[in-house]
Write a protein that holds these residues in place. Structure first.
Motif, PDB file in Angstrom:
ATOM      1  N   UNK A 229       0.837  -1.207   0.000  1.00 41.67           N
ATOM      2  CA  UNK A 229       0.000   0.000   0.000  1.00 41.67           C
ATOM      3  C   UNK A 229       0.875   1.263   0.000  1.00 41.67           C
ATOM      4  N   UNK A 230       1.872   1.263   0.886  1.00 41.36           N
ATOM      5  CA  UNK A 230       2.778   2.425   0.942  1.00 41.36           C
ATOM      6  C   UNK A 230       3.556   2.553  -0.364  1.00 41.36           C
ATOM      7  N   UNK A 231       3.902   1.427  -0.947  1.00 43.24           N
ATOM      8  CA  UNK A 231       4.590   1.421  -2.238  1.00 43.24           C
ATOM      9  C   UNK A 231       3.748   2.092  -3.315  1.00 43.24           C
ATOM     10  N   UNK A 232       2.449   1.774  -3.339  1.00 38.99           N
ATOM     11  CA  UNK A 232       1.532   2.410  -4.313  1.00 38.99           C
ATOM     12  C   UNK A 232       1.475   3.916  -4.101  1.00 38.99           C
ATOM     13  N   UNK A 233       1.605   4.335  -2.852  1.00 39.90           N
ATOM     14  CA  UNK A 233       1.565   5.767  -2.526  1.00 39.90           C
ATOM     15  C   UNK A 233       2.922   6.432  -2.735  1.00 39.90           C
ATOM     16  N   UNK A 234       3.883   5.690  -3.299  1.00 44.17           N
ATOM     17  CA  UNK A 234       5.249   6.184  -3.559  1.00 44.17           C
ATOM     18  C   UNK A 234       5.995   6.557  -2.277  1.00 44.17           C
ATOM     19  N   UNK A 235       5.722   5.793  -1.226  1.00 45.02           N
ATOM     20  CA  UNK A 235       6.440   5.987   0.030  1.00 45.02           C
ATOM     21  C   UNK A 235       7.501   4.885   0.138  1.00 45.02           C
ATOM     22  N   UNK A 236       8.755   5.286   0.311  1.00 42.44           N
ATOM     23  CA  UNK A 236       9.840   4.318   0.429  1.00 42.44           C
ATOM     24  C   UNK A 236       9.762   3.604   1.775  1.00 42.44           C
TER      25      UNK A 236
ATOM     26  N   UNK B 128      -0.730   5.367   6.447  1.00 45.23           N
ATOM     27  CA  UNK B 128      -0.861   4.179   7.298  1.00 45.23           C
ATOM     28  C   UNK B 128      -2.269   4.153   7.915  1.00 45.23           C
ATOM     29  N   UNK B 129      -2.744   5.319   8.336  1.00 44.76           N
ATOM     30  CA  UNK B 129      -4.078   5.426   8.931  1.00 44.76           C
ATOM     31  C   UNK B 129      -5.144   5.011   7.913  1.00 44.76           C
ATOM     32  N   UNK B 130      -4.979   5.488   6.702  1.00 45.68           N
ATOM     33  CA  UNK B 130      -5.902   5.146   5.610  1.00 45.68           C
ATOM     34  C   UNK B 130      -5.935   3.632   5.398  1.00 45.68           C
ATOM     35  N   UNK B 131      -4.735   3.043   5.389  1.00 43.85           N
ATOM     36  CA  UNK B 131      -4.625   1.602   5.187  1.00 43.85           C
ATOM     37  C   UNK B 131      -5.365   0.844   6.286  1.00 43.85           C
ATOM     38  N   UNK B 132      -5.148   1.267   7.523  1.00 43.01           N
ATOM     39  CA  UNK B 132      -5.767   0.577   8.668  1.00 43.01           C
ATOM     40  C   UNK B 132      -7.282   0.723   8.598  1.00 43.01           C
ATOM     41  N   UNK B 133      -7.776   1.905   8.226  1.00 42.64           N
ATOM     42  CA  UNK B 133      -9.222   2.158   8.167  1.00 42.64           C
ATOM     43  C   UNK B 133      -9.892   1.279   7.105  1.00 42.64           C
TER      44      UNK B 133
ATOM     45  N   UNK C  41       6.132  17.543   6.435  1.00 43.55           N
ATOM     46  CA  UNK C  41       4.869  17.215   5.746  1.00 43.55           C
ATOM     47  C   UNK C  41       4.916  15.815   5.140  1.00 43.55           C
ATOM     48  N   UNK C  42       6.142  15.377   4.766  1.00 49.45           N
ATOM     49  CA  UNK C  42       6.259  14.013   4.238  1.00 49.45           C
ATOM     50  C   UNK C  42       6.052  12.973   5.331  1.00 49.45           C
ATOM     51  N   UNK C  43       6.615  13.256   6.515  1.00 46.62           N
ATOM     52  CA  UNK C  43       6.420  12.339   7.640  1.00 46.62           C
ATOM     53  C   UNK C  43       4.924  12.233   7.968  1.00 46.62           C
ATOM     54  N   UNK C  44       4.252  13.381   7.997  1.00 48.07           N
ATOM     55  CA  UNK C  44       2.811  13.398   8.293  1.00 48.07           C
ATOM     56  C   UNK C  44       2.040  12.610   7.222  1.00 48.07           C
ATOM     57  N   UNK C  45       2.494  12.703   5.998  1.00 44.42           N
ATOM     58  CA  UNK C  45       1.834  11.966   4.899  1.00 44.42           C
ATOM     59  C   UNK C  45       2.002  10.454   5.082  1.00 44.42           C
TER      60      UNK C  45
END
Ligand SMILES: *Cc1c(COP(=O)(O)O)cnc(C)c1O
Length: 379
Positions: free
Chosen positions: A309-316, A372-377, A363-367
């Motif tokens: 999921x994080x990968x799809x969001x372009x988060x390393x 992660x919150x979105x994923x859990x929800x 702002x990147x950390x907050x993203x």
């Protein structure tokens, strides 16, 4: 929003001029191997790590190998370590001809469990125990292993202690620096480590002038004086460019560590605010100054789905390490079975590294937390 797991370019921009001036100077000198740059870096590292001595070497992996060589560990010997670490820890043991013996980790810190270490040694018969020569505790992710009980057990059985501090420069255990507690501390300057060079490099720390001499001898093919070889060493030398870069960066390391600790505290607070503290287990801080070489979360269920999921969001993000060492093909000859080290196996299935580097924009950390919150929800 794209978020890198690690952005070395951001750090380079802040020290670019200083580094380039120094590289120029070395190029003009045409003196590339060992020499004054390496000696100055060694003195600075010895001071920083509170060890009195430091010997620059070719990599963190070679730091481990040369430390084992310095105490004469080889065929017929066994060395105890954790199966939940980067390969080089156990690789070094095998490379000198000894046999790695694994002991499981403490699930709270991911580091060698002192009680299991004691049990492993207590349960061996005297003949087997006599072949055990050393223990390599690893200060994984930037947090020291629980060294007091580990040192107690090692003292009781007369074992050498080689700290694998490749991820832990500047970390502290009850006020003592990583690399200053055992007989040797082994550090890596691989570019992605907290103190990284512009290529491979490493250093071995020791409080013993005797070991310091032996390490220096081994680093240069056991040669003293020139072309007279006392022992069979190797080429474990560090070059001047890497040493000079490390020396420059060392002056910034405590600032960078504070920024990492700040980011870790922010993650913790945001996980709590987002109601994620149950689902996402942040790293525990035990007895230590944690320097957050990595920021590792534990997700009891759905770790791989979260990573995707994080990968799809372009988060390393990354998994350190997906396969514990007792399950590696090259160690099949050690005859371990799945289930032999349940905590290491569970950690390999449940942990995930999030971006923590010092220059990570807020702002990147907050993203990252929002995703992660979105994923859990959605689950
Ligand atoms: C990086 C690392 C090493 C090896 O260091 P290199 O400089 O890459 O050879 C050894 N042990 C651990 C725990 C590491 O993270």
């Amino acid at each position: 929003m794209k978020v890198a797991l690690l952005d070395l370019k951001a750090q380079y921009q802040t020290i670019r001029e200083e580094i380039r001036a120094c590289i120029d100077e070395i190029c003009d000198s045409q003196m590339f191997i060992l020499g004054p740059q390496v000696e100055q870096m060694e003195a600075d590292i010895a001071r920083y790590c509170q060890t009195g001595h430091a010997v620059g070497v070719s990599s963190g992996s070679d730091a481990l190998i040369i430390a084992l060589m310095a105490v004469g560990i080889g065929p017929g010997d066994r060395v105890i370590t954790t199966p939940y670490t980067f390969f080089a820890t156990a690789g070094a043991i095998a490379r000198v001809g000894a046999v790695p013996v694994f002991v499981d980790i403490d699930p709270a810190t991911y580091n060698l469990d002192p009680e299991r270490l004691a049990a492993c040694l207590d349960d061996m018969d005297a003949a087997a125990r006599a072949t055990v020569k050393a223990v390599i505790p690893v200060h994984l992710y930037g947090q020291c292993a629980d060294m007091d009980p580990i040192l107690d057990v090692c003292r009781r059985y007369g074992l050498v202690v080689v700290e694998d501090a490749a991820q832990a420069i500047g970390a502290e255990y009850k006020g003592r620096r990583a690399g200053s507690m055992g007989d040797f501390g082994c550090f890596s300057f691989f570019p992605s480590k907290n103190l990284g060079a512009f290529g491979d490099g490493g250093v071995v720390t020791t409080r013993s002038p005797e070991y310091d001499r032996q390490l220096r001898l081994l680093r240069m093919h056991g040669m003293a004086p020139k072309y007279y070889h006392q022992v069979i060493g190797g080429n474990f030398r560090l070059d001047a460019l890497q040493a000079a870069i490390v020396k420059i960066k060392l002056a910034y390391l405590d600032d960078w560590t504070r920024a990492r600790q700040h980011n870790a505290a922010t993650y913790r607070r945001m996980f709590a605010d987002a109601g994620l503290a149950e689902r996402i287990q942040a790293p525990a801080e035990v007895h230590t100054r944690h320097i957050y070489n990595q920021f590792i979360i534990r997700v009891a269920e759905g770790r791989d789905a979260l990573r995707d999921y994080l990968g799809q969001k372009e988060i390393g993000c990354d998994i350190y390490y997906p396969v514990p060492l007792h399950r590696q093909a090259c160690f099949a000859y050690l005859d371990y079975r799945p289930g032999d080290f349940p905590e290491s196996e569970r950690a390999a299935e449940q942990t995930l590294a999030l971006p923590i580097y010092p220059e990570l924009p807020a702002d990147q950390l907050a993203y990252v937390v929002a995703c992660i919150q979105e994923f859990v929800r959605k689950q």
